[in-house]
Write a protein that holds these residues in place. Structure first.
Motif, mmCIF file in Angstrom:
data_model
loop_
_atom_site.group_PDB
_atom_site.id
_atom_site.type_symbol
_atom_site.label_atom_id
_atom_site.label_comp_id
_atom_site.label_asym_id
_atom_site.label_seq_id
_atom_site.Cartn_x
_atom_site.Cartn_y
_atom_site.Cartn_z
ATOM 1 N N SER A 564 0.955 -1.330 -0.120
ATOM 2 C CA SER A 564 -0.008 -0.020 0.115
ATOM 3 C C SER A 564 1.028 1.102 -0.053
ATOM 4 N N TRP A 565 0.828 2.266 -0.943
ATOM 5 C CA TRP A 565 1.439 3.261 -1.079
ATOM 6 C C TRP A 565 0.630 4.703 -1.225
ATOM 7 N N MET A 566 1.184 5.735 -0.848
ATOM 8 C CA MET A 566 0.649 7.132 -0.973
ATOM 9 C C MET A 566 1.810 8.040 -1.014
ATOM 10 N N ILE A 567 1.987 8.875 -2.175
ATOM 11 C CA ILE A 567 2.837 9.767 -2.439
ATOM 12 C C ILE A 567 2.338 11.067 -2.906
ATOM 13 N N GLY A 568 2.605 11.908 -2.310
ATOM 14 C CA GLY A 568 1.906 13.325 -2.691
ATOM 15 C C GLY A 568 2.824 14.596 -2.120
ATOM 16 N N PHE A 569 2.563 15.708 -2.668
ATOM 17 C CA PHE A 569 3.491 16.961 -2.404
ATOM 18 C C PHE A 569 2.681 18.232 -2.422
ATOM 19 N N THR A 570 3.407 19.238 -1.921
ATOM 20 C CA THR A 570 2.944 20.696 -2.349
ATOM 21 C C THR A 570 4.180 21.297 -3.118
ATOM 22 N N PRO A 571 4.202 22.363 -3.307
ATOM 23 C CA PRO A 571 5.178 23.028 -3.821
ATOM 24 C C PRO A 571 6.571 23.043 -2.751
ATOM 25 N N GLN A 572 6.442 22.904 -1.558
ATOM 26 C CA GLN A 572 7.151 22.855 -0.520
ATOM 27 C C GLN A 572 7.921 21.614 -0.144
ATOM 28 N N LEU A 573 6.897 20.578 -0.255
ATOM 29 C CA LEU A 573 7.307 19.265 0.379
ATOM 30 C C LEU A 573 6.808 18.145 -0.222
ATOM 31 N N VAL A 574 7.629 17.186 -0.293
ATOM 32 C CA VAL A 574 6.937 15.794 -0.922
ATOM 33 C C VAL A 574 7.226 14.713 0.134
ATOM 34 N N SER A 575 6.235 13.722 0.188
ATOM 35 C CA SER A 575 6.349 12.634 1.040
ATOM 36 C C SER A 575 5.932 11.463 0.519
#
Length: 691
Positions: A564-575
């Protein structure tokens, strides 16, 4: 009588001549030996000053998070960072003629020898600071003649090749102060909880008195003996003119606050991250184990302690304590590639295997954004439609037919757009796209995104069946977040040696790898997983997070039978978050399949809590138009849902949606009839109301 006198005189003269000859010979031999020793010492050159020193690992704010040593806590500091009071105290009590002698205090040696002879035992020392430094550097502390001769020779070499300040700095950084503290910095931190530069006169005098007998004069061994020794040091400082009587009395009356522990409260933080740093130091930067353990290096890492703490707390809160599920987590700054937080497992003590950088797991649908970037390069747009229905793919070669399935076997049974296919995570659309582009296209695109693990050229690659690493995926998504610039995960910013010289500093030229306009289009497509306007035959995959979001996010979830995965971001941070079982046990419970989403969302919300809300700004050469998300056409007046969607300029749709035209006409006609009826009523005679 006269003859006898002459004989005595001749005999005495003979003895005197012999004595003079012996003395001359001895002097000659002595001179030869002296100049031979001097010459040999000169020929050998300066002796090395290397001593084991603790290597420190620092977070991005300079906080110490880790340390490696040989059991001797020693942190080298330059003379400028040592309290002048401590230097004066050490010279006063250990070697008051330090700056005037050549390494040996002969008067003191003679006095000590006389005292020893009277007492018939070793009662007084005469070693200078240089001699003690030589002993600490090169020799054991036994009392043999061989050791004393070696000490004298090393003392001579030190004095010939190094300045007095260099010798004093070395001495203060190597002397043992008891309780495992070697050198003034470690001792200052241990006894008083402050740096050596901040010691006052009373503290400096107390510390300078300890090396004579750490087990006797440590304030934790005997407060009375320590204070008596402190008084002796202060008196010596007054005698030598360093302080006045008033300063001595004031220091004696001062009450000292003792700490008694080696202060590094954050020592041992982020153990998986520290392991990854050590691995990078050895395998990428080629530092050997001894240099890392004893070289006195300062490793400045990219770790953010606040984000690390949030990640650890969220992981503990969101994943059941009774579950054997493991996790891998990486947070990165997309502009620099700096890794800000890392978790490689639920419990480092139970399993130091780092699932964030070592485990290779199937990414599932988190691979789809990379596929759709390849599609955008080949002329696809967010409005490109294909049919979503159960499909069996057959091949001309000997391969078996392939029948992928959507989650819960739900299909649109009609056309959907690429934007909606990504938001709903439609597998049929993905496989059709993959096969249309050619199975090599996604492999090549993944390499552009920094994926280094080997991928199989199979139809199911579109659904993430080839394993990847969490840190690779975090890096790939960072390239989407930063507009297409190449970034690689960075763990180490710079390294300083024991003297504070920078011996390594990370630098990377900003190389644009992806097309900025396509990266921007893809990013806006990836906001769709949280947008209910893209609901279709099923809901968008981020619906559970959409109502609680405090800011715009772009991302993608992914689920296989075991991952199970979740990857996402804003312009300031990726996790990036992965959860699953080490041995590939299936994720059977629905709660097990959403751990990754919960961890990701809670981390992002808390990590960005005090950061400004930033939107995803469209790149140059893109254009935004409102479309009907069901068919990808320009939204017309009758379209019930209109979503702003970005396209590469020149690829936006031009055909207007007419699917809802009859509904709009009927709606307008109904509105018109209602308006006429109301107008008619308003024009009716007043008396009509009476009947």
């Amino acid at each position: 009588m006269e003859i006898m006198t002459n004989q005595r005189f001749r005999r005495t003269a003979k003895y005197l001549r012999a004595l003079l000859f012996i003395l001359a010979a001895a002097a000659t031999i002595g001179a030869v030996l002296y100049f031979s020793v001097i010459g040999y010492a000169k020929l050998l050159g300066p002796p090395p000053l290397a001593v084991p020193q603790s290597t420190l690992y620092m977070a991005d704010n300079g906080t110490v998070i880790g340390e490696s040593n040989s059991g001797q806590k020693r942190y080298w500091v330059p003379l400028n960072d040592i309290s002048p009071a401590l230097m004066e105290a050490a010279i006063s009590i250990e070697d008051k003629k330090f700056y005037s002698h050549g390494g040996f205090d002969y008067k003191r040696i003679a006095g000590a020898a006389l005292a020893d002879m009277k007492a018939m035992s070793k009662v007084q020392g005469a070693s200078t600071i240089t001699q003690q430094y030589a002993r600490n550097l090169y020799l054991e502390h036994d009392k043999t003649w061989k050791r004393k001769l070696s000490e004298a020779f090393y003392t001579l070499r030190l004095e010939m090749n190094y300045s007095k300040n260099e010798i004093l700095e070395g001495y203060l950084n190597t002397i043992y102060y008891g309780n495992g503290a070697y050198g003034v910095q470690a001792a200052s931190r241990y006894y008083f909880g402050k740096d050596a530069s901040d010691l006052n006169l009373a503290e400096a005098a107390m510390l300078a008195g300890i090396p004579k007998g750490p087990s006797l004069y440590s304030p934790f061994a005997s407060k009375e003996r320590a204070e008596n020794r402190q008084a002796t040091v202060l008196q010596a400082m007054e005698n030598n003119g360093y302080i006045s009587a008033a300063e001595r009395n004031k220091a004696l009356s001062e009450s000292l606050k003792l700490i008694g522990k080696h202060e590094n409260p954050d020592l041992g933080k982020a153990p998986y991250f520290q392991d990854a740093v050590r691995n990078a130091l050895k395998n990428t930067l080629k530092f050997d184990d001894r240099a890392l353990a004893l070289g006195g290096l300062k490793i400045y890492t990219t770790l953010n302690l606040k984000q690390q703490k949030i990640a650890e707390e969220v992981m503990e809160q969101e994943i059941s304590k009774d579950s054997d599920i493991q996790a891998g987590f990486v947070a990165m700054d997309p502009k620099t590639g700096h890794v800000k937080a890392m978790i490689g497992g639920r419990d480092y003590k139970e399993s130091p295997f780092n699932r964030a950088v070592q485990a290779v797991r199937q990414p599932g649908s988190t691979m789809k954004p990379l596929l759709y970037y390849a599609a955008l390069e080949q002329g696809f747009t967010p409005a490109t439609t294909m049919k979503s229905e159960q499909t069996t793919f057959r091949f001309e070669d000997a391969r078996q037919p392939y029948t992928p399935h959507n989650f819960n076997n739900k299909y649109a049974e009609g056309d959907i757009t690429m934007a909606q296919a990504l938001a709903l995570s439609d597998n049929i659309y993905a496989v059709k796209t993959h096969l249309f582009l050619g199975e090599k296209a996604l492999i090549e695109t993944a390499k552009e995104f920094g994926i280094t693990t080997k991928m199989e050229k199979v139809p199911s690659l579109a659904l993430g069946t080839s394993g990847v690493k969490v840190i690779e995926m975090a890096g790939a998504y960072s390239m989407m977040a930063n507009g297409g610039k190449k970034v690689e995960p960075v763990l180490i910013e710079r390294i300083e040696n024991q003297h504070g010289d920078v011996i390594y500093e990370h630098s990377e030229e900003a190389e644009t790898v992806l097309k900025p306009e396509l990266a921007s289009v893809l990013t806006h497509m990836m906001t769709g997983m949280f947008d209910r306007k893209l609901d279709g035959y099923t809901s968008v995959t981020g619906r559970s997070m959409a109502t609680a979001m405090s800011r715009p996010y772009a991302g993608k979830s992914g689920t296989t039978g075991t991952d199970s995965w979740m990857i996402g971001f804003t312009p300031q941070l990726v996790s990036a978050v992965w959860t699953g079982y080490d041995k590939g046990k299936p994720l059977e419970l629905s709660t097990e399949q959403i751990y990754s989403k919960n961890v990701w969302f809670q981390f992002m919300e808390k990590a960005l809590e005090d950061k400004p809300v930033k939107k995803f700004e469209p790149a140059k050469d893109t254009v935004g138009v409102k479309i009907d998300p069901q068919n990808g056409k320009l939204a017309g007046p009758g379209c019930p849902v209109k979503r702003l969607t970005y396209f590469k300029e020149g690829t936006e749709p031009v055909e207007q949606c007419t699917d809802h035209l009859n509904e709009e006409i009927h709606k307008k006609r109904k509105h018109k009839d209602k308006h006429k009826e109301k107008h008619k009523e308003e024009q009716s005679p007043w008396y009509r109301e009476l009947f």
